[in-house]
Motif scaffolding. Structure first.
Motif, short mmCIF file in Angstrom:
data_model
loop_
_atom_site.label_atom_id
_atom_site.label_comp_id
_atom_site.label_asym_id
_atom_site.label_seq_id
_atom_site.Cartn_x
_atom_site.Cartn_y
_atom_site.Cartn_z
N SER A 5 59.21 -10.20 26.39
CA SER A 5 59.15 -8.58 25.81
C SER A 5 58.81 -7.87 26.79
O SER A 5 58.10 -7.86 27.73
N GLU A 6 59.63 -6.61 26.55
CA GLU A 6 59.26 -5.58 27.63
C GLU A 6 57.80 -5.02 27.56
O GLU A 6 57.40 -4.33 28.27
N PHE A 7 57.00 -5.40 26.50
CA PHE A 7 55.74 -4.89 26.08
C PHE A 7 54.74 -5.70 26.83
O PHE A 7 53.55 -5.61 27.00
N PHE A 12 47.75 -2.25 25.62
CA PHE A 12 47.93 -1.87 24.17
C PHE A 12 49.11 -2.95 23.46
O PHE A 12 50.12 -3.09 23.91
N PRO A 13 49.12 -3.14 22.21
CA PRO A 13 50.20 -3.84 21.35
C PRO A 13 51.48 -3.10 21.27
O PRO A 13 51.19 -1.78 21.33
N PRO A 14 52.45 -3.64 20.89
CA PRO A 14 53.86 -2.88 20.70
C PRO A 14 53.71 -1.96 19.59
O PRO A 14 54.25 -0.75 19.67
N GLU A 15 52.84 -2.17 18.75
CA GLU A 15 52.75 -1.22 17.31
C GLU A 15 52.30 0.25 17.70
O GLU A 15 52.56 1.25 17.36
N ARG A 56 59.65 5.09 29.83
CA ARG A 56 59.88 3.85 29.90
C ARG A 56 60.66 3.08 28.46
O ARG A 56 61.66 2.63 28.59
N PHE A 57 60.09 3.35 27.24
CA PHE A 57 60.52 2.85 26.39
C PHE A 57 61.56 3.47 25.38
O PHE A 57 62.21 2.90 24.70
N THR A 58 61.66 4.86 25.84
CA THR A 58 62.85 5.53 24.99
C THR A 58 64.20 5.03 25.17
O THR A 58 65.05 4.74 24.30
N PRO A 59 64.57 4.72 26.41
CA PRO A 59 65.77 4.03 26.85
C PRO A 59 66.06 2.67 26.23
O PRO A 59 67.10 2.40 25.97
N LEU A 60 65.05 2.11 26.21
CA LEU A 60 64.90 0.71 25.92
C LEU A 60 65.35 0.51 24.30
O LEU A 60 65.95 -0.04 23.73
N LEU A 61 64.55 1.44 23.61
CA LEU A 61 64.76 1.35 22.12
C LEU A 61 66.09 2.04 21.93
O LEU A 61 66.62 1.63 20.89
N LEU A 224 62.92 -2.19 15.80
CA LEU A 224 63.46 -2.02 17.08
C LEU A 224 62.42 -2.76 18.04
O LEU A 224 62.63 -3.23 19.04
N ALA A 225 61.08 -2.61 17.56
CA ALA A 225 60.03 -2.90 18.52
C ALA A 225 60.15 -4.80 18.82
O ALA A 225 59.88 -5.05 19.89
N LEU A 226 60.65 -5.05 17.70
CA LEU A 226 60.89 -6.77 17.88
C LEU A 226 62.03 -6.97 18.84
O LEU A 226 62.02 -8.44 19.13
N ALA A 227 63.09 -6.11 18.78
CA ALA A 227 64.06 -6.18 19.70
C ALA A 227 64.01 -6.06 21.09
O ALA A 227 64.71 -6.42 21.99
N VAL A 228 62.72 -5.24 21.58
CA VAL A 228 62.71 -4.76 22.99
C VAL A 228 61.94 -5.86 23.71
O VAL A 228 61.01 -6.32 23.41
#
Length: 228
Positions: A5-7, A12-15, A56-61, A224-228
């Motif tokens: 995962s990218e996380f 901190f957790p993805p949530e 970091r995460f905006t483009p990934l989402l 989406l967090a589950l797909a990143v």
């Protein structure tokens, strides 16, 4: 092998991360505002960390949501607005369709034929060639549309572009609390992220559709967090 995962590696957790990113993109907040809101919830996160998460995460989402995006309509409204970056004004190319879906966004230092071509090349990658394009009277558009979309009807009548100009105001409202963007990359990320959030809220993604409209964005980011 299951891809990491990218996380992975973040404290901190993805949530928590997607919550901070969603708050920042959705509401007229600064990074320090998001830091304060997280602190109220017992989470000590520096505003610089929030900035890094957003970048970091905006483009990934956005990439993760691409298969769920509805195809844009066939009538486009294209215009440029202005954003201040490091004390200088830059151009922000934007387009919406007849259903108010934001088709794409491009931050550029210049307002010329090359920048317009880059923007249209990006916009056309979303799978629809418009039959009508409404623009302002910039000299680059007729030549470019003849080259890329020769079959499309070009409209540049006065006030014909009110739809996109009205949409600009929502982005400007979001950008107002920001204490100055430092890089064009940041302007691109934040403006693209804002468009992404607006499109989800307007129902242009097959995400969070079975939830209350007020909870659609939250449900979509959780998916989406589950797909990143």
């Amino acid at each position: 092998m299951i891809p990491a995962s990218e996380f992975t590696g973040f404290r901190f957790p993805p949530e928590v991360i997607v919550l901070a990113v969603r708050w920042y993109l959705r509401y007229a907040l600064s990074y320090r505002d998001v830091e304060e809101l997280l602190t109220e919830r017992g989470l000590t996160v520096d505003h610089v960390t929030v900035y890094r998460w957003v970048q970091r995460f905006t483009p990934l989402l956005i990439d993760a949501a691409r298969p769920c995006r509805h195809t844009p309509g066939d009538r486009w409204f294209v215009d440029e607005t202005y954003v201040k970056v490091a004390g200088r004004w830059i151009y922000l190319y934007r387009a919406v369709d007849q259903d108010s879906q934001v088709i794409d966004v491009l931050a550029s230092e210049h307002r010329d034929l090359a920048a317009a071509r880059r923007f249209f090349t990006r916009a056309l990658s979303h799978g629809r060639r418009p039959i009508e394009v409404t623009t302002d009277k910039a000299a680059s558009y007729p030549r470019l549309l003849d080259e890329l979309l020769p079959a499309a009807h070009h409209v540049d009548a006065r006030r014909a572009n009110n739809r996109i100009e009205s949409d600009h105001s929502q982005l400007k409202t979001r950008l107002r609390p920001i204490r100055g963007l430092k890089r064009i990359r940041s302007a691109q990320t934040v403006s693209s992220g804002h468009a992404f959030v607006q499109n989800i809220r307007r129902g242009h993604y097959a995400l969070g559709l079975d939830t209350d409209p007020h909870l659609r964005l939250s449900a979509a980011f959780t998916e989406l967090a589950l797909a990143v």
